[in-house]
Design an enzyme around this catalytic site. Structure first.
Site, short mmCIF file in Angstrom:
data_model
loop_
_atom_site.label_atom_id
_atom_site.label_comp_id
_atom_site.label_asym_id
_atom_site.label_seq_id
_atom_site.Cartn_x
_atom_site.Cartn_y
_atom_site.Cartn_z
N ARG A 52 32.61 48.45 43.16
CA ARG A 52 33.35 47.26 43.76
C ARG A 52 33.55 47.91 45.20
NH1 ARG A 52 38.13 44.52 40.63
NH2 ARG A 52 39.18 46.52 41.36
N LYS A 151 37.76 43.01 47.79
CA LYS A 151 39.05 43.58 47.55
C LYS A 151 39.51 44.18 49.07
CE LYS A 151 41.91 46.17 44.44
NZ LYS A 151 43.02 45.25 44.15
N GLU A 184 43.55 33.09 39.73
CA GLU A 184 44.01 34.23 39.39
C GLU A 184 45.76 34.37 39.71
OE1 GLU A 184 42.11 37.48 41.09
OE2 GLU A 184 42.24 36.63 43.14
N1 PMP Z 1 43.26 40.10 41.08
C1 PMP Z 1 43.61 40.65 42.11
C2 PMP Z 1 44.05 39.79 43.33
C3 PMP Z 1 43.84 42.01 42.18
O1 PMP Z 1 44.51 42.57 43.32
C4 PMP Z 1 43.65 42.75 41.19
C5 PMP Z 1 43.91 44.50 41.27
N2 PMP Z 1 45.23 44.58 41.27
C6 PMP Z 1 43.06 42.17 40.01
C7 PMP Z 1 42.88 40.85 40.19
C8 PMP Z 1 42.63 42.89 38.57
O2 PMP Z 1 41.74 43.79 38.95
P1 PMP Z 1 41.35 45.19 38.17
O3 PMP Z 1 41.38 44.68 36.76
O4 PMP Z 1 39.96 45.53 38.75
O5 PMP Z 1 42.61 45.87 38.76
#
Ligand code: PMP
Length: 295
Positions: A52, A151, A184
């Protein structure tokens, strides 16, 4: 022992792990990152996180000066140097130093650093009682502007939503996209459970494709034989859900019991949510890339 930070191939004491004030990561949020966990001597989903990271970098035309293989070794070495088995790892790549203009072409050397430290866990009551959340007025970035799948170091959109939640006395905010669909939370993905199916917003609605989200979908469909689908839904579906929970690397799986003052089902963490918490924890303690060859 002082924490040692990986900085461009060297391990330096945390007090000496410094980045230039001309770095565009600082000046413009121009860079990418990952938050990763190590459990019991294994790094959970390390390759997925690195993949990612490389995709995020590619999407912003940032050339990471290390291959996935070398990044993996750097993460593992950072944990070894600090003698850590359980940790939170922050891997960051910035555009590097440039001039005061925006042009990334003027930045010659991306900066790569890795911080690994003991994790500050969420309070146990979050898991036993569940979270109370609100939806906020700050909308998730539209994918046509800054795609939430990247990200990036530019988290102001999420920070503004977090401020709204905090001002109202809530630990986390649910963000909608510009059309009012649930996207989200500020640092976590969201799921609802309704009529025997788990539903989470697709990335195109405006969400990060979370690594924990993928792991939970996998556990649900393969182990628990519960269908899990991507689906577009609104606040109405949150309020009328049978269960709701969040997923993220730091949070793992956290139940949600109240949203915008509405009690979700009976106001207790749901049965499926609790099974997912258990199964996810079991997975983290048996899967992952080994840090120490003897472990
Ligand atoms: N959404 C956002 C905006 C995030 O920053 C994150 C990570 N902290 C997530 C979802 C969750 O992703 P992951 O399970 O890969 O940590």
């Amino acid at each position: 022992m002082s924490l040692k930070v990986y900085l461009n191939g060297n391990f330096v004491d945390k007090e000496r792990a410094l980045i230039s004030v001309f770095d565009h990561g600082l000046l413009y949020g121009d860079g990418v990152f990952e938050g990763i966990r190590a459990y019991k001597g294994r790094v959970f989903k390390l390759r997925e996180h690195l993949s990612r990271l490389l995709d995020s970098a590619r999407a912003i035309m940032l050339k990471i000066p290390l291959t996935a293989r070398k990044l993996e070794e750097a993460v593992l070495e950072t944990l070894r140097v600090n003698q850590l088995k359980d940790a939170y790892i922050r891997l960051v790549v910035t555009r590097g130093s440039g001039d005061l203009g925006l042009d990334p072409a003027k930045c010659s050397h991306p900066q790569v650093f890795i911080i690994a430290d003991r994790i500050k866990l969420y309070p146990q009551e979050f898991y036993t009682n569940g979270l109370e959340l609100i939806t906020v007025s700050t909308r998730r970035n539209i994918p046509e502007a800054v795609n939430p799948r990247i990200k990036s170091l530019n988290y102001l959109n999420n920070i503004l939503a977090k401020i709204e939640a905090s001002l109202n006395g809530f630990p986390e905010a649910i963000m909608l996209n510009k059309d009012g669909y649930v996207a989200e939370c500020t640092g976590d993905n969201i799921f609802i459970y309704k009529h025997g199916t788990l539903i989470t917003p697709p990335a195109w609605v405006g969400a990060l494709r979370g690594i924990t989200r993928e792991a939970v979908i996998d556990i649900a469909t393969k182990k628990l034989k519960i269908p899990a689908v991507e689906g577009v839904f609104t606040r109405y579906h949150l309020y009328t859900a049978n269960e709701c929970f969040l997923t993220g690397t730091a949070a793992e799986v956290v139940p949600v019991v109240r949203i915008d003052g509405r009690v979700i089902a009976d106001g207790k963490p749901g049965k499926i949510t609790c099974r997912l918490i258990q199964e996810f924890r079991a997975l983290t303690s048996r899967e992952g890339v080994k840090i120490y060859s003897e472990s």
